[in-house]
Design a protein around this motif. Structure first.
Motif, PDB file in Angstrom:
ATOM      1  N   VAL A 234       0.912  -1.142   0.016  1.00  0.00           N
ATOM      2  CA  VAL A 234      -0.041   0.152   0.085  1.00  0.00           C
ATOM      3  C   VAL A 234       0.916   1.305   0.136  1.00  0.00           C
ATOM      4  CG1 VAL A 234      -1.703   1.184   1.238  1.00  0.00           C
ATOM      5  CG2 VAL A 234      -1.556  -1.381   1.362  1.00  0.00           C
ATOM      6  N   ASN A 235       0.449   2.156  -0.729  1.00  0.00           N
ATOM      7  CA  ASN A 235       1.334   3.409  -0.639  1.00  0.00           C
ATOM      8  C   ASN A 235       1.411   4.051   0.599  1.00  0.00           C
ATOM      9  OD1 ASN A 235       0.711   6.727  -0.551  1.00  0.00           O
ATOM     10  ND2 ASN A 235       2.245   6.297  -2.074  1.00  0.00           N
ATOM     11  N   LEU A 236       2.232   4.332   1.434  1.00  0.00           N
ATOM     12  CA  LEU A 236       2.308   4.545   2.725  1.00  0.00           C
ATOM     13  C   LEU A 236       1.596   6.277   3.139  1.00  0.00           C
ATOM     14  CD1 LEU A 236       3.489   3.873   5.419  1.00  0.00           C
ATOM     15  CD2 LEU A 236       5.471   5.447   4.948  1.00  0.00           C
ATOM     16  N   ASP A 237       1.510   7.089   2.120  1.00  0.00           N
ATOM     17  CA  ASP A 237       0.779   8.106   2.322  1.00  0.00           C
ATOM     18  C   ASP A 237      -0.927   8.075   2.199  1.00  0.00           C
ATOM     19  OD1 ASP A 237       3.202  10.076   2.177  1.00  0.00           O
ATOM     20  OD2 ASP A 237       3.011   9.425  -0.039  1.00  0.00           O
ATOM     21  N   THR A 238      -1.148   6.833   1.463  1.00  0.00           N
ATOM     22  CA  THR A 238      -2.669   6.559   1.351  1.00  0.00           C
ATOM     23  C   THR A 238      -2.929   6.063   2.678  1.00  0.00           C
ATOM     24  OG1 THR A 238      -2.680   6.307  -1.045  1.00  0.00           O
ATOM     25  CG2 THR A 238      -4.213   4.998   0.466  1.00  0.00           C
ATOM     26  N   TRP A 239      -1.950   5.068   3.232  1.00  0.00           N
ATOM     27  CA  TRP A 239      -2.272   4.280   4.484  1.00  0.00           C
ATOM     28  C   TRP A 239      -2.277   5.256   5.606  1.00  0.00           C
ATOM     29  CZ3 TRP A 239      -3.595  -0.387   6.636  1.00  0.00           C
ATOM     30  CH2 TRP A 239      -3.709  -0.376   7.704  1.00  0.00           C
ATOM     31  N   LYS A 240      -1.507   6.311   5.857  1.00  0.00           N
ATOM     32  CA  LYS A 240      -1.364   7.309   6.740  1.00  0.00           C
ATOM     33  C   LYS A 240      -2.612   8.101   6.842  1.00  0.00           C
ATOM     34  CE  LYS A 240       3.321   7.751   7.444  1.00  0.00           C
ATOM     35  NZ  LYS A 240       4.696   8.464   6.947  1.00  0.00           N
ATOM     36  N   LYS A 241      -3.388   8.386   5.473  1.00  0.00           N
ATOM     37  CA  LYS A 241      -4.469   9.046   5.571  1.00  0.00           C
ATOM     38  C   LYS A 241      -5.609   8.470   5.986  1.00  0.00           C
ATOM     39  CE  LYS A 241      -6.049   9.477   0.767  1.00  0.00           C
ATOM     40  NZ  LYS A 241      -5.240   9.852  -0.328  1.00  0.00           N
ATOM     41  N   LEU A 242      -5.836   7.054   5.885  1.00  0.00           N
ATOM     42  CA  LEU A 242      -7.022   6.183   6.318  1.00  0.00           C
ATOM     43  C   LEU A 242      -7.441   6.471   7.695  1.00  0.00           C
ATOM     44  CD1 LEU A 242      -6.147   2.937   4.755  1.00  0.00           C
ATOM     45  CD2 LEU A 242      -7.307   4.684   3.947  1.00  0.00           C
ATOM     46  N   SER A 243      -8.756   6.553   7.921  1.00  0.00           N
ATOM     47  CA  SER A 243      -9.176   6.659   9.603  1.00  0.00           C
ATOM     48  C   SER A 243      -8.919   5.419  10.166  1.00  0.00           C
ATOM     49  CB  SER A 243     -10.620   6.925   9.419  1.00  0.00           C
ATOM     50  OG  SER A 243     -11.263   5.690   8.966  1.00  0.00           O
ATOM     51  N   PRO A 244      -9.030   5.209  11.365  1.00  0.00           N
ATOM     52  CA  PRO A 244      -8.568   4.017  12.026  1.00  0.00           C
ATOM     53  C   PRO A 244      -9.736   3.048  11.553  1.00  0.00           C
ATOM     54  CG  PRO A 244      -8.649   5.785  13.703  1.00  0.00           C
ATOM     55  CD  PRO A 244      -8.915   6.669  12.355  1.00  0.00           C
ATOM     56  N   THR A 245     -10.882   3.489  11.418  1.00  0.00           N
ATOM     57  CA  THR A 245     -12.085   2.518  10.963  1.00  0.00           C
ATOM     58  C   THR A 245     -11.624   2.156   9.475  1.00  0.00           C
ATOM     59  OG1 THR A 245     -13.588   3.990  11.985  1.00  0.00           O
ATOM     60  CG2 THR A 245     -14.351   1.977  11.074  1.00  0.00           C
ATOM     61  N   GLN A 246     -11.176   2.698   8.746  1.00  0.00           N
ATOM     62  CA  GLN A 246     -10.732   2.195   7.552  1.00  0.00           C
ATOM     63  C   GLN A 246      -9.748   1.244   7.519  1.00  0.00           C
ATOM     64  OE1 GLN A 246     -10.404   6.240   5.649  1.00  0.00           O
ATOM     65  NE2 GLN A 246     -12.410   6.080   4.846  1.00  0.00           N
ATOM     66  N   ARG A 247      -8.788   1.740   8.285  1.00  0.00           N
ATOM     67  CA  ARG A 247      -7.382   0.765   8.528  1.00  0.00           C
ATOM     68  C   ARG A 247      -7.984  -0.512   9.104  1.00  0.00           C
ATOM     69  NH1 ARG A 247      -2.505   4.169  11.115  1.00  0.00           N
ATOM     70  NH2 ARG A 247      -2.597   5.968   9.663  1.00  0.00           N
ATOM     71  N   GLU A 248      -8.731  -0.369   9.969  1.00  0.00           N
ATOM     72  CA  GLU A 248      -9.377  -1.610  10.566  1.00  0.00           C
ATOM     73  C   GLU A 248      -9.901  -2.555   9.680  1.00  0.00           C
ATOM     74  OE1 GLU A 248     -11.022  -0.401  14.556  1.00  0.00           O
ATOM     75  OE2 GLU A 248     -12.512  -1.639  13.950  1.00  0.00           O
ATOM     76  N   VAL A 249     -10.696  -2.056   8.794  1.00  0.00           N
ATOM     77  CA  VAL A 249     -11.338  -2.939   7.743  1.00  0.00           C
ATOM     78  C   VAL A 249     -10.285  -3.668   6.801  1.00  0.00           C
ATOM     79  CG1 VAL A 249     -12.986  -2.908   5.531  1.00  0.00           C
ATOM     80  CG2 VAL A 249     -13.675  -1.598   7.611  1.00  0.00           C
TER      81      VAL A 249
END
Ligand code: 173
Length: 323
Positions: A234-249
């Motif tokens: 995953v692009n690291l900037d994309t990963w960082k801008k995800l919300s906690p819920t989005q990362r969780e999914v």
């Protein structure tokens, strides 16, 4: 009526322009594959995307853009690094142009579940973050040793006079065995075989039927060596801008996908049978000769990796090797 239409237009306009405060927006992430579309890898990726999108409804949406026609195989790593796309399914050998350690994942002798416990995953994450601007999400292929496939018979591990298709996975090993090597993306191998440009190729135990190579393959050389790695990055900037819920999914779904890796054990057995049924003969190096062949594979690869990365090579070797 006119009033109603005007009202509807105003409401619709408000819905698309005013960001909702209470509910986070659904984010759409672009996904590509470094492997061609009609491979099992991609079929499994597409099923996974469907499941992830169901789980992520209203939160996160994965949009599969396509395979190498969208982004050429060896450019996928840079496309994720720079954020042209958000996620890719690739193997490290396809993005050594981003950082050389990417090709080390083929050398893991312990499964990903264990890598997540012994510090290997953490170490991989650190390198992928720092050198590739990548978040290493999940390993979705393992238990798939690589093999040498040939159209000419050999009776000992000597490839002098043979032209073999490679990627960085096999380059140092096959070169050490005397081969003349030629790199192609998987999508170009059929034509190379058909035109007789190569006498053989490297590929894992499974998958040679996906692109029709069995028609142009006479022998498989045993034993296999290394362990094929295909992962989601995953692009690291994309990963960082995800919300906690989005990362969780995304994490939940990626771990579930990774958790299905035992599938590859059965698949390896099935593919061995299928190759035999189609008439592919096995050239087997037995006993000490077989052991030397495999040892040579690991030695050449680690030597090249440690040379390319004196900083991380030795540590990776320690973390990836069987105790
Ligand atoms: O293209 C390849 O032979 C290759 O490097 C690879 C890596 C992992 C899985 C399948 C192929």
């Amino acid at each position: 009526m006119a009033l109603l239409v005007r009202f509807a237009v105003v409401v619709a306009f408000a819905l698309v322009t005013v960001p909702s405060l209470a509910v986070a927006q659904e984010i759409t992430l672009k996904v590509v594959s470094a492997f061609p579309e009609n491979t099992l890898y991609v079929k499994r990726l597409e099923s996974w995307i469907e499941r992830a999108n169901q789980d992520g409804r209203g939160t996160l949406r994965l949009n599969f853009i396509g395979g190498p026609k969208a982004i050429p195989t060896f450019e996928v790593g840079n496309a994720v690094r720079t954020g042209v796309v958000d996620i890719a399914m690739s193997t490290g050998a396809f993005y050594t142009n981003v950082f050389p350690e990417s090709d080390a994942l083929k050398l893991t002798q312990i499964p990903i579940a264990e890598q997540r416990k012994n510090g290997a995953y953490e170490y991989i994450s650190k390198i992928w973050n720092q050198k590739g601007n990548l978040y290493y999400l999940a390993r979705i292929v393992q238990w798939q040793p690589f093999h040498l496939y040939l159209n000419k018979k050999i009776d000992r591990p000597d490839l002098a006079g043979l032209k073999i298709r490679v990627t960085p996975v096999y380059r140092d090993f096959f070169t050490a065995l005397g081969a003349t090597v030629m790199q192609t993306a998987p999508g170009e191998l059929y034509t190379a075989l058909e035109r007789g440009v190569v006498d053989g190729y490297g590929w894992p135990i499974g998958g040679i039927f996906d692109l029709g190579w069995q028609e142009k393959t006479k022998f498989r050389v045993d034993p296999g060596f290394y362990d094929a790695e295909v992962s989601l990055i995953v692009n690291l900037d994309t990963w960082k801008k995800l919300s906690p819920t989005q990362r969780e999914v995304l994490t939940r779904q990626a771990l579930a996908f990774e958790g299905q890796n035992d599938f590859w054990k059965t698949y390896a057995e099935d593919e061995i049978k299928r190759q035999a049924q189609t008439g592919i003969q096995v050239i087997r190096f037995e006993g000490a000769q077989g052991q030397q062949y495999v040892d040579r594979a690991y030695e050449t690869a680690w030597a090249a990796l440690i040379k390319a990365s004196p900083e991380h090579g030795p540590k990776l070797r320690e973390l990836f090797s069987k105790r």
